[in-house]
Design an enzyme around this catalytic site. Structure first.
Site, PDB file in Angstrom:
ATOM      1  N   CYS A   1       0.795  -1.231   0.000  1.00 55.07           N
ATOM      2  CA  CYS A   1       0.000   0.000   0.000  1.00 55.07           C
ATOM      3  C   CYS A   1       0.828   1.282   0.000  1.00 55.07           C
ATOM      4  O   CYS A   1       0.274   2.373  -0.115  1.00 55.07           O
ATOM      5  CB  CYS A   1      -0.942   0.003   1.200  1.00 55.07           C
ATOM      6  SG  CYS A   1      -1.858  -1.537   1.395  1.00 55.07           S
TER       7      CYS A   1
ATOM      8  N   HIS B   1      -3.446   7.905   5.523  1.00 55.41           N
ATOM      9  CA  HIS B   1      -3.574   6.573   4.934  1.00 55.41           C
ATOM     10  C   HIS B   1      -5.005   6.090   5.161  1.00 55.41           C
ATOM     11  O   HIS B   1      -5.627   5.559   4.248  1.00 55.41           O
ATOM     12  CB  HIS B   1      -2.550   5.623   5.544  1.00 55.41           C
ATOM     13  CG  HIS B   1      -2.447   4.330   4.810  1.00 55.41           C
ATOM     14  ND1 HIS B   1      -2.096   4.263   3.476  1.00 55.41           N
ATOM     15  CD2 HIS B   1      -2.663   3.048   5.201  1.00 55.41           C
ATOM     16  CE1 HIS B   1      -2.092   2.993   3.088  1.00 55.41           C
ATOM     17  NE2 HIS B   1      -2.432   2.240   4.112  1.00 55.41           N
TER      18      HIS B   1
ATOM     19  N   GLU C   1      -2.450   5.529  13.173  1.00 52.61           N
ATOM     20  CA  GLU C   1      -2.081   6.732  12.441  1.00 52.61           C
ATOM     21  C   GLU C   1      -2.378   7.985  13.246  1.00 52.61           C
ATOM     22  O   GLU C   1      -1.552   8.907  13.311  1.00 52.61           O
ATOM     23  CB  GLU C   1      -2.807   6.786  11.096  1.00 52.61           C
ATOM     24  CG  GLU C   1      -2.388   7.956  10.227  1.00 52.61           C
ATOM     25  CD  GLU C   1      -2.863   7.845   8.786  1.00 52.61           C
ATOM     26  OE1 GLU C   1      -2.329   8.578   7.935  1.00 52.61           O
ATOM     27  OE2 GLU C   1      -3.769   7.023   8.510  1.00 52.61           O
TER      28      GLU C   1
ATOM     29  N   LYS D   1      -9.909   7.698   0.786  1.00 56.43           N
ATOM     30  CA  LYS D   1     -10.288   6.301   0.527  1.00 56.43           C
ATOM     31  C   LYS D   1     -11.774   6.088   0.776  1.00 56.43           C
ATOM     32  O   LYS D   1     -12.377   5.172   0.230  1.00 56.43           O
ATOM     33  CB  LYS D   1      -9.482   5.349   1.410  1.00 56.43           C
ATOM     34  CG  LYS D   1      -8.023   5.189   1.010  1.00 56.43           C
ATOM     35  CD  LYS D   1      -7.334   4.170   1.905  1.00 56.43           C
ATOM     36  CE  LYS D   1      -5.886   3.941   1.489  1.00 56.43           C
ATOM     37  NZ  LYS D   1      -5.004   5.089   1.806  1.00 56.43           N
TER      38      LYS D   1
ATOM     39  N   HIS E   1      -9.560   1.861  -1.547  1.00 59.39           N
ATOM     40  CA  HIS E   1      -8.128   1.659  -1.337  1.00 59.39           C
ATOM     41  C   HIS E   1      -7.529   1.024  -2.588  1.00 59.39           C
ATOM     42  O   HIS E   1      -7.779  -0.145  -2.873  1.00 59.39           O
ATOM     43  CB  HIS E   1      -7.928   0.756  -0.117  1.00 59.39           C
ATOM     44  CG  HIS E   1      -6.521   0.665   0.360  1.00 59.39           C
ATOM     45  ND1 HIS E   1      -5.431   1.033  -0.404  1.00 59.39           N
ATOM     46  CD2 HIS E   1      -6.008   0.235   1.546  1.00 59.39           C
ATOM     47  CE1 HIS E   1      -4.327   0.840   0.287  1.00 59.39           C
ATOM     48  NE2 HIS E   1      -4.646   0.349   1.470  1.00 59.39           N
TER      49      HIS E   1
ATOM     50  N   PHE F   1       1.323  -2.976   4.580  1.00 58.18           N
ATOM     51  CA  PHE F   1       1.634  -4.289   5.109  1.00 58.18           C
ATOM     52  C   PHE F   1       3.135  -4.541   4.960  1.00 58.18           C
ATOM     53  O   PHE F   1       3.751  -4.138   3.968  1.00 58.18           O
ATOM     54  CB  PHE F   1       0.874  -5.382   4.355  1.00 58.18           C
ATOM     55  CG  PHE F   1      -0.550  -5.577   4.810  1.00 58.18           C
ATOM     56  CD1 PHE F   1      -1.076  -4.896   5.887  1.00 58.18           C
ATOM     57  CD2 PHE F   1      -1.379  -6.477   4.148  1.00 58.18           C
ATOM     58  CE1 PHE F   1      -2.391  -5.084   6.302  1.00 58.18           C
ATOM     59  CE2 PHE F   1      -2.687  -6.681   4.546  1.00 58.18           C
ATOM     60  CZ  PHE F   1      -3.199  -5.986   5.626  1.00 58.18           C
TER      61      PHE F   1
END
Length: 402
Positions: A162, A294, A305, A326, A331, A390
């Site tokens: 990502c 994010h 976050e 998003k 995403h 990830f």
């Protein structure tokens, strides 16, 4: 060190097939997430996504090209065409030698893989198209962009889940800043919305069945999207000399690794990336007005976050605006940071802060100004774009008004 600016932007995603369409949708807080439409979708538990609806490949590419271009490559080329057209650049001679491509992508030609696995294993066919390998490889989009625009400098693909697009754009920024290149086509793309792509993500149990609601106490997971965002990064002096329309400046970049867990994010890793980007940009924390988060809509990401932002900015965190687009386009995994950078450009150029839509109920662990549900007019001088992937891979860009 050379200054780096953005002189072109292009996109195709669930909100629109161009930058103006996408920014209009962001201003309106419009949701591009809808029911998925592809073969065997009824076999899935997750049936929503930020799918590019009404897209007709044959309107943009001929039959020979389509035999070589997976859907993610098609999206990349369309976004690149818009971006280069806006920049006004033509790549020839020395400029072609000093210009390249670095793109972010995670799944590669997943649609091509899905179609051919189905043909071999389900339909029992013993042959596949001879171009399957060059069509599905992760670097296909970067290679085709270099060929279409005669870019003879460094060209490659970054794949860091990502964070792929932010890592790619960070590399492009550094190559221009150090004088290696004059211009770079950069950004990212993704197209995982096929049966195999969604089925794999279902297994993680992090997907929402109804909506993406980042930072809301009622959130229940992320929603996938697809598309591309592509930009022209350029040496400031080169852009100025040719009278280019400069959208904004790239001020700094940093990347860190959590070195902790393959899926669970780390507050410390995210905070180090944010602090490192600000230090690289030589920007005081108090000058930052907006962060494009994010913000996936999962509890682990949202809370981590927000905690990282609070740690880095201290009291100033209460004066920041932070939103996740998003919630509107989904995403895009490897392509997500590139589409989200459009919201950063809009904030700097137009003074419009994209909202976090779908926000229903405050979460005390995300007690920041998340620009809920409606866009906001505000003048900001410095913005951040966060990407946390990830594998514990973090990448943060800092942009400013010129």
């Amino acid at each position: 060190m050379k200054r780096v600016v953005i002189t072109g932007a292009g996109t195709i995603n669930a909100l629109g097939e161009s930058v103006p369409e996408t920014l209009e949708a962001m201003r309106e807080g419009r949701c591009g997430i809808s029911d998925l439409d592809f073969r065997d979708v009824e076999r899935l538990a997750i049936r929503i996504g930020g799918q590019v609806k009404g897209y007709a490949p044959e309107s943009h590419f001929n039959r020979q090209q389509l035999s070589l271009y997976d859907r993610f490559t098609q999206f990349t080329l369309l976004a690149a065409r818009e971006s280069v057209a806006q920049s006004g650049l033509s790549f020839a001679g020395d400029l072609a030698d000093r210009s390249g491509v670095v793109l972010g992508n995670s799944g590669g030609g997943l649609t091509t893989q899905d179609e051919n696995y189905r043909a071999v294993y389900e339909e029992g066919k013993n042959r596949v198209h001879p171009f399957v390998v060059p069509k599905l490889m992760n670097n296909a989009a970067a290679s085709h962009v270099s060929m279409e625009f005669n870019l003879r400098g460094p060209s490659f693909t970054v794949s860091t889940a990502c964070a792929s697009s932010n890592h790619a754009m960070g590399q492009a920024f550094q190559m221009i800043r150090t004088g290696m290149c004059t211009t770079m086509i950069t950004g990212g793309s993704e197209s995982m919305l096929c049966f195999g792509g969604v089925k794999a993500w279902e297994g993680l149990r992090v997907m929402s069945k109804d909506a993406c609601r980042p930072f809301s106490a009622t959130r229940n997971g992320m929603v996938q999207g697809e598309g591309a965002g592509v930009f022209v990064f350029e040496d400031y002096e080169h852009a100025k000399a040719r009278g280019a329309n400069i959208l904004c400046e790239v001020l700094g970049f940093a990347m860190t690794s959590d070195a902790a867990d393959i899926v669970m994010p780390s507050k410390q890793g995210a905070a180090r990336a944010i602090s490192g980007a600000l230090a690289d940009a030589r920007v005081d924390r108090s000058r930052v007005g907006y962060i494009n988060a994010h913000g996936t809509g999962t509890a682990a990401n949202d809370k981590t976050e927000c905690a990282a932002v609070a740690d880095v900015f201290g009291q100033h965190a209460n004066d920041l605006m932070i939103s996740s687009t998003k919630s509107m386009h989904g995403h895009l995994i490897g392509g997500t940071g590139a589409v989200e950078l459009l919201a950063c450009v809009m904030a700097l150029r137009d003074g419009v802060i994209a909202p976090t839509i779908g926000y229903e109920e405050p979460d005390p662990e995300c007690a920041l100004d998340v620009v809920p549900n409606e866009a906001r007019e505000a003048k900001v001088d410095v913005v951040l774009s966060n990407a946390f992937a990830f594998g514990g891979l973090n990448a943060v860009l800092v942009l400013g008004r010129v």
